[in-house]
Enzyme design. Sequence first.
Site, PDB file in Angstrom:
ATOM      1  N   ARG A 173       0.870  -1.180  -0.022  1.00  0.00           N
ATOM      2  CA  ARG A 173      -0.012  -0.076   0.053  1.00  0.00           C
ATOM      3  C   ARG A 173       0.897   1.326  -0.039  1.00  0.00           C
ATOM      4  O   ARG A 173       1.582   1.466   1.088  1.00  0.00           O
ATOM      5  CB  ARG A 173      -0.823  -0.107   1.253  1.00  0.00           C
ATOM      6  N   GLU A 217      -4.586   0.760 -10.389  1.00  0.00           N
ATOM      7  CA  GLU A 217      -4.243   1.166  -8.932  1.00  0.00           C
ATOM      8  C   GLU A 217      -5.434   0.319  -7.938  1.00  0.00           C
ATOM      9  O   GLU A 217      -5.792   1.264  -6.748  1.00  0.00           O
ATOM     10  CB  GLU A 217      -4.729   2.742  -8.879  1.00  0.00           C
TER      11      GLU A 217
END
Lengths: 341, 341
Positions: B71, B284
């Site tokens: 992340r 994404e």
Amino acid sequence: MLIIDCHGHYTTAPAAHQKFREQQLAWMEDPTLPVPRPAQISDDAIRESIETNQLRLQQARGADLTLFSPRASAMGHHQGNEAVSLAWARACNDLIKRVVDLYPENFVGVCQLPQSPGVPIAHSVGELERCVRELGFVGCNLNPDPSGGHWNSPPLTDRHWYPFYEKMVELDVPAMVHVSASCNPNFHATGAHYINADTTAFMQFIEGDLFRDFPTLRIVIPHGGGAVPYHWGRYRGLADMLKRPPLATHLMRNVYFDTCVYHQPGIDLLARVIDLDNILFGSEMLGAVRCVDPETGQYFDDTKRYIDALSISAGDKRRIYELNARRVYPRLDALLRARGL
Amino acid sequence: MLIIDCHGHYTTAPAAHQKFREQQLAWMEDPTLPVPRPAQISDDAIRESIETNQLRLQQARGADLTLFSPRASAMGHHQGNEAVSLAWARACNDLIKRVVDLYPENFVGVCQLPQSPGVPIAHSVGELERCVRELGFVGCNLNPDPSGGHWNSPPLTDRHWYPFYEKMVELDVPAMVHVSASCNPNFHATGAHYINADTTAFMQFIEGDLFRDFPTLRIVIPHGGGAVPYHWGRYRGLADMLKRPPLATHLMRNVYFDTCVYHQPGIDLLARVIDLDNILFGSEMLGAVRCVDPETGQYFDDTKRYIDALSISAGDKRRIYELNARRVYPRLDALLRARGL
């Protein structure tokens, strides 16, 4: 139809003006030097600087009127101190006023503010008021980052800025969000800092509630809104994820984008994505990019060509060229009406 | 044709992993606490976190493979110190490796680096080498601003970064330029900081001569290249004004943009302006924007729909979906070839 360019800078001011600035900064380093005074500049010097540049191109490209402000990259709010910034802003604005007085049909004034890092924005209210009430200017350039690339002021939605917005509302003038030069080597001024500031300001407005507090405040984000129209889906989605109202009601009654996007595909996207009522013709001329596009043989910043080439009606073009500017800058509208325009 | 998503993050890692991070940061505040150790996470916990999220959506949307990295917003290079950053990067990368081992056909690893403000980038070389040589990763995420929004590192073209580029070239892996969270209240992470970093990096590359010094270095600029394609005319013009070579030779043999642009008009512009050899499919997912676009009824970040809708040939789509990624990530290509793909 009038063609109103909402974004022009006096990037070609006579050299004596820039010399005054250099004297200012030298005086900051060595206060034993004589206190510098603004340059004595003749009308002829101003005429030459304008007639060979902005006026020539305005006429060659077919625009009628430019909202004209001091050179943005030279505002240099990060240099000097508050007193230096005030003296510089006054000199820059006074020079704009002289251009306007020499060419009242071609230029209308927009002012630079005497911002300085860490100084309350309330200290810029006086110069705004002077420029609007005494010099007849119709808007201002507001720098969201007077540090020049260190970004240590509060966001534009912070109450820090409210005293200035109150005066803008009272005077009924909009602000263009416009940074100046960058002293951060990460950020090229016109290639990164300007565009980043535009994008940053828009996202701050999404996060905040500025236009709930100031429903009549109007902000122009230049350079086609930075990255925003290209990432319009991202911003619509972020507004939703952040539990903000839809952009149309949350921001787009108050935020406008200019057309300083230097190629046809960019302008096509802008007009496709953004409500045409929120787009104001602008060229930034003479500004960031002054050369000819080898792909088209035309100047990159001749943005009128791109708008002319849009597949939209003449009425829609008039919104971009004239009507939106008159709505966003009511003092410009009043001035034009007084001339029967 | 393979559909390779070059930009996915493990945003759904089990809570115990994030708890380790919180313990790390608590330990920074109070070193009398026990030294935290990475969480013990079961395969089942990883399976659940992936199968209900990234794997489910990958399959539902018709992608085959995701280049998967920790992340980004949680990299938090601005927090802690070098040792904390290294322990955190190792834990994050080890977790990616476990995902890849559980789903080798669906995910390939891309690593986080143990950057820390003021620490030489050479200190990140070891973790890159470990991830590539030992864990089989094919790329890395390089943070141009480990300060998290203060931008006090040198530009990416500065020799400060060269030791890392040398290792990238040696290992033949590209970097995605990717900042992390912002601790500067001016910059919303995914709405401003990410996009600004993309724009900033591109302009740094224009100003510098990085690819003269590293002709085989490859950089992916995510989020569709920030503001760059929308302002492509500006960048072409600036390159000319700065006496740089044309972008096609100066940068575009080395710089690639992903397709993390969350609406059709943005993707249309990207494909119209940028050579298709420089565009890599990316989503994404699950990332910045996880909601449904009310205008389309589809998820904003289902970027495959926008590419499918482009009026380009099947061969051109294959470049965006597969061939460019295999060229930019040779270790991915080798891995696929070894599988007969």
